[in-house]
Design a protein around this motif. Structure first.
Motif, short mmCIF file in Angstrom:
data_model
loop_
_atom_site.label_atom_id
_atom_site.label_comp_id
_atom_site.label_asym_id
_atom_site.label_seq_id
_atom_site.Cartn_x
_atom_site.Cartn_y
_atom_site.Cartn_z
N UNK A 39 0.83 -1.21 0.00
CA UNK A 39 0.00 0.00 0.00
C UNK A 39 0.86 1.26 0.00
N UNK A 40 0.45 2.24 -0.81
CA UNK A 40 1.11 3.55 -0.87
C UNK A 40 0.05 4.63 -0.77
N UNK A 41 0.26 5.58 0.16
CA UNK A 41 -0.63 6.73 0.33
C UNK A 41 0.08 7.93 -0.26
N UNK A 42 -0.49 8.54 -1.30
CA UNK A 42 0.10 9.68 -2.00
C UNK A 42 -0.60 10.93 -1.50
N UNK A 43 0.17 11.84 -0.87
CA UNK A 43 -0.43 13.01 -0.23
C UNK A 43 -0.77 14.13 -1.20
N UNK A 44 -0.04 14.26 -2.30
CA UNK A 44 -0.30 15.31 -3.29
C UNK A 44 -0.40 14.67 -4.67
N UNK A 45 -1.44 13.92 -4.88
CA UNK A 45 -1.61 13.16 -6.11
C UNK A 45 -1.81 14.04 -7.32
N UNK A 46 -1.35 13.56 -8.47
CA UNK A 46 -1.59 14.26 -9.73
C UNK A 46 -3.08 14.25 -10.07
N UNK A 47 -3.84 13.36 -9.44
CA UNK A 47 -5.30 13.30 -9.65
C UNK A 47 -6.04 14.33 -8.79
N UNK A 48 -5.31 14.97 -7.87
CA UNK A 48 -5.92 15.92 -6.95
C UNK A 48 -6.11 15.28 -5.59
N UNK A 49 -5.92 16.07 -4.55
CA UNK A 49 -6.02 15.57 -3.16
C UNK A 49 -5.05 14.42 -2.92
N UNK A 50 -5.47 13.46 -2.13
CA UNK A 50 -4.62 12.31 -1.81
C UNK A 50 -5.26 11.04 -2.37
N UNK A 51 -4.41 10.03 -2.58
CA UNK A 51 -4.88 8.77 -3.16
C UNK A 51 -4.23 7.61 -2.41
N UNK A 52 -4.93 6.48 -2.38
CA UNK A 52 -4.40 5.26 -1.80
C UNK A 52 -4.31 4.21 -2.90
N UNK A 53 -3.13 3.62 -3.05
CA UNK A 53 -2.90 2.60 -4.08
C UNK A 53 -2.44 1.31 -3.44
N UNK A 54 -2.75 0.19 -4.07
CA UNK A 54 -2.21 -1.10 -3.72
C UNK A 54 -1.45 -1.61 -4.93
N UNK A 55 -0.17 -1.90 -4.73
CA UNK A 55 0.66 -2.47 -5.79
C UNK A 55 0.84 -3.94 -5.48
N UNK A 56 0.51 -4.78 -6.47
CA UNK A 56 0.63 -6.22 -6.27
C UNK A 56 0.98 -6.88 -7.60
N UNK A 57 2.12 -7.53 -7.65
CA UNK A 57 2.52 -8.25 -8.87
C UNK A 57 2.64 -7.37 -10.08
N UNK A 58 3.11 -6.14 -9.91
CA UNK A 58 3.28 -5.22 -11.03
C UNK A 58 2.00 -4.53 -11.46
N UNK A 59 0.91 -4.74 -10.74
CA UNK A 59 -0.37 -4.11 -11.07
C UNK A 59 -0.70 -3.08 -10.00
N UNK A 60 -1.14 -1.90 -10.44
CA UNK A 60 -1.53 -0.85 -9.50
C UNK A 60 -3.05 -0.82 -9.39
N UNK A 61 -3.54 -0.88 -8.15
CA UNK A 61 -4.96 -0.76 -7.87
C UNK A 61 -5.20 0.57 -7.16
N UNK A 62 -6.18 1.31 -7.60
CA UNK A 62 -6.55 2.58 -6.98
C UNK A 62 -7.72 2.31 -6.08
N UNK A 63 -7.60 2.72 -4.81
CA UNK A 63 -8.69 2.50 -3.86
C UNK A 63 -9.45 3.80 -3.68
N UNK A 64 -10.74 3.76 -3.96
CA UNK A 64 -11.57 4.95 -3.85
C UNK A 64 -11.83 5.28 -2.38
#
Length: 69
Positions: A39-64
């Protein structure tokens, strides 16, 4: 009991305790290493605000995240 994808960094889980996922905080998506796992929490995301991602096996999942009113 929590179940996480294989390879997800966790804390605990010894002697019958519950595992807790490790969440790494970074400023932007570019600060996430190419070999990221977990899990990675991005505080200043390029998407705006903050984002939480899960990286697993080379795949990035965005958690709403939705603010409850």
């Amino acid at each position: 009991m929590a179940i996480f994808p294989p390879g997800t960094p966790t804390l605990g889980g010894q002697a019958g305790g519950s595992s807790v996922p490790v969440v790494t905080t970074v400023a932007t998506e570019s600060d996430i290493p190419p070999s990221a796992q977990g899990f990675y929490f991005v505080t200043a995301s390029e998407k705006g605000d903050s984002q939480l991602y899960l990286y697993n096996g080379g795949i990035r999942y965005w958690l709403a995240m939705v603010k409850d009113s």
